[in-house]
Design an enzyme around this catalytic site. Structure first.
Site, mmCIF file in Angstrom:
data_model
loop_
_atom_site.group_PDB
_atom_site.id
_atom_site.type_symbol
_atom_site.label_atom_id
_atom_site.label_comp_id
_atom_site.label_asym_id
_atom_site.label_seq_id
_atom_site.Cartn_x
_atom_site.Cartn_y
_atom_site.Cartn_z
ATOM 1 N N LYS A 53 1.534 -11.938 -9.208
ATOM 2 C CA LYS A 53 0.705 -10.897 -9.835
ATOM 3 C C LYS A 53 1.241 -10.624 -11.237
ATOM 4 C CE LYS A 53 -0.902 -6.240 -8.433
ATOM 5 N NZ LYS A 53 -0.811 -5.247 -7.323
ATOM 6 N N SER A 129 -5.142 -4.245 -5.328
ATOM 7 C CA SER A 129 -5.086 -4.676 -6.712
ATOM 8 C C SER A 129 -4.507 -6.085 -6.895
ATOM 9 C CB SER A 129 -4.238 -3.688 -7.538
ATOM 10 O OG SER A 129 -2.908 -3.637 -7.070
ATOM 11 N N SER A 153 -2.549 -2.566 -1.653
ATOM 12 C CA SER A 153 -2.858 -3.667 -2.563
ATOM 13 C C SER A 153 -2.302 -5.022 -2.141
ATOM 14 C CB SER A 153 -2.380 -3.331 -3.979
ATOM 15 O OG SER A 153 -3.196 -2.317 -4.515
#
Lengths: 446, 68
Positions: A53, A129, A153
């Protein structure tokens, strides 16, 4: 395949497929090939391909955290600790992954980088996310990925992309070298397509880091050695009450199937679930808004349009509300501890629905209309609010071609038990995470 | 602790935003007030939850590693 061949294959897949998925925001082919060439053949994760990420520091590129305002930041001078640990164990980082700006969202409809598309249906969200982390693994572009989970997330993308993901106990893994969102609630963890691979990665990620003042774990509790230990003797129940709220049949059926496979005959109710979820919501609003207040003062228009107003509102929350929320959270933890004295694992839905179309604003579940973006975390947010470990297990074809996940929730620091149960579910054939069918063909054939 | 009906988000935003250095035009204030109303709506179960006096806030400040 050798590590170099595996990296070459992954790069070919990314080149072929990421134009449709939009999981990557940076592909580091040269770096990956150089590192792959140096991997020791006997390393525990030799040649494992992964990506992170884009809120994790990767040396040489800015850590953008999905934002516009960090694009002009200087490149990171070193990799974050989790990437260093993975690469020290022989894994190879392929690049950085799409996410909701500053991790504030459940859909990865990022206005700066574009929406991330679900590999099972490209018209749908990949969740968030850590959407890029879920989609890159589900599309087979990498074997594993790193994400973060403040309110869901890791678990939401695991669910919507149909892969395994572990959100460890709060304070288990170090967050050093990652851009924070909500210090009180931020967790880090990995995704993978098999339980054994996830366990091996998780073990490598463990270990104290003096640079992280919030890390609570002081040692390593490996899960791989006991992975085949089974579930005999474990007390397992379904979470009822709040966790039987609005959801699709796909979510309901997935929970029932996992409960049956694990022999969970009883249902228990945690009366503090709704209040704890609300507390996590308030803490998130306040800490998220407060963290970015200087940049909001200077240019709030530069933030993600979907979150500008939420961040501004959060920065204004009364201190008394937030302090009260932190006490509610503690009360919620104590109430859950009483339940967990009896049960080793609790089962709950990960998301109330399968992946929804990109751009959708509302959900209607069981006749209840609700805003989609916060509602994706209905069943994850209370659990991360009290920091419990959760392993999300995937059920494929839960609604048409779309998968959905189920949360296996453990006692604090007992990730080992969750891995054993997930392995049982995987071995039974109920839970599996193959590459999404549209991306299953070898890269060399296209 | 809070009845959402008694909370005037628009007035609150207008009063508090300048106090934290946010200069928001009227149109933006209205949008932020709407966002705040959603926060309140979702937050009410926590704000209306009574907790015993001895329940301490959850975060633990770590003073650092002792080095004898």
């Amino acid at each position: 395949m050798t590590p170099v061949e595996k990296v070459q294959d992954a790069l070919a897949r990314i080149a072929r497929d990421d134009g449709r998925v939009n999981a990557f925001t940076a592909v580091l082919g040269e770096r990956a090939l150089e590192r792959a060439a140096k991997v020791a053949p006997d390393a525990p994760l030799a040649g494992l391909t992964f990506a992170a990420k884009n809120l994790f520091d990767i040396a040489g590129i800015p850590t953008v955290a999905g934002s516009k305002i960090r694009r002009s930041a200087p490149p990171a001078t070193r990799d974050c600790i989790l990437i260093r640990r993975l690469e020290d164990a022989g894994a190879v980082c392929l690049g950085a992954l799409n996410m909701d700006e500053f991790a504030y969202g459940f859909t990865t409809e990022n206005s700066h980088d574009g929406a991330c598309h679900n590999p099972h249906d490209l018209t749908r969200i990949a969740g968030g996310s850590s959407g890029g982390s879920g989609a890159a693994v589900a599309a087979g572009m990498v074997e594993a990925s790193l994400g973060t989970d403040t309110n869901g997330s890791i678990r939401v993308p695991s669910s919507l992309n149909g892969i395994f993901g572990i959100k460890p106990t709060f304070g288990r893994l170090p967050r050093t070298g990652s851009v924070p969102f909500v210090a009180s609630l931020d967790h880090v963890g990995p995704f993978a397509r098999s339980v054994t691979q996830l366990a091996g990665i998780y073990d490598v990620l463990q270990g104290p880091d003096p640079a992280d003042a919030c890390q609570l774990a002081t040692g390593i509790d490996p899960v791989l050695p006991g992975l085949e230990g089974g579930i005999q003797g474990l007390n397992i129940a379904r979470l009822g009450g709040w966790f039987e709220g609005p959801m699709t049949d796909a979510a309901r059926n997935a929970v029932a199937a996992v409960a049956q496979a694990l022999g969970a005959a009883s249902t228990v109710s945690w009366g503090m679930a709704e209040a704890t979820r609300a507390a996590a919501f308030l803490i998130t609003s306040s800490e998220g808004g407060g963290l970015h207040l200087p940049e909001l003062r200077a240019a709030y228009e530069d933030f993600e349009p979907l979150t500008q107003d939420r961040l501004l509102a959060g920065a204004l929350l009364p201190a008394a509300w937030v302090l009260h929320a932190q006490r509610v959270r503690a009360a919620g933890r104590d109430a859950m501890a009483a339940i967990q004295r009896e049960f080793d694992i609790l089962i709950a839905p990960a998301t109330p629905t399968v992946a929804t179309p990109i751009g959708q604003e509302e959900l209607v579940l069981d006749g209840v209309r609700m805003p989609l973006r916060p509602s994706m975390g209905l069943y994850t947010q209370p659990i991360s609010g009290i920091g419990l470990p959760v392993l999300t297990v995937p059920i494929q074809n839960a609604e048409g071609v779309l998968p959905i996940g189920v949360q296996l929730i453990g006692r604090p620091w007992r990730e080992d038990v969750l891995f054993r149960a997930a392995r049982v579910l995987e071995a039974s054939g109920l839970c599996a995470a193959p590459v999404a069918p549209a991306f299953a063909a070898p890269a060399s054939t296209n | 602790m809070l009845d959402p009906k008694d909370f005037n988000a628009a007035a609150y935003v207008a009063a508090v935003a300048p106090a934290v250095g946010l200069r928001l035009p009227a149109e933006r204030q209205a949008r932020v007030a709407a966002a705040l109303e959603l926060v309140v709506k979702i937050g009410v179960p926590a704000l209306s939850c009574e907790v015993a006096e001895e329940i301490e806030p959850a975060p633990v400040f770590n003073p650092g590693v002792s080095r004898p």
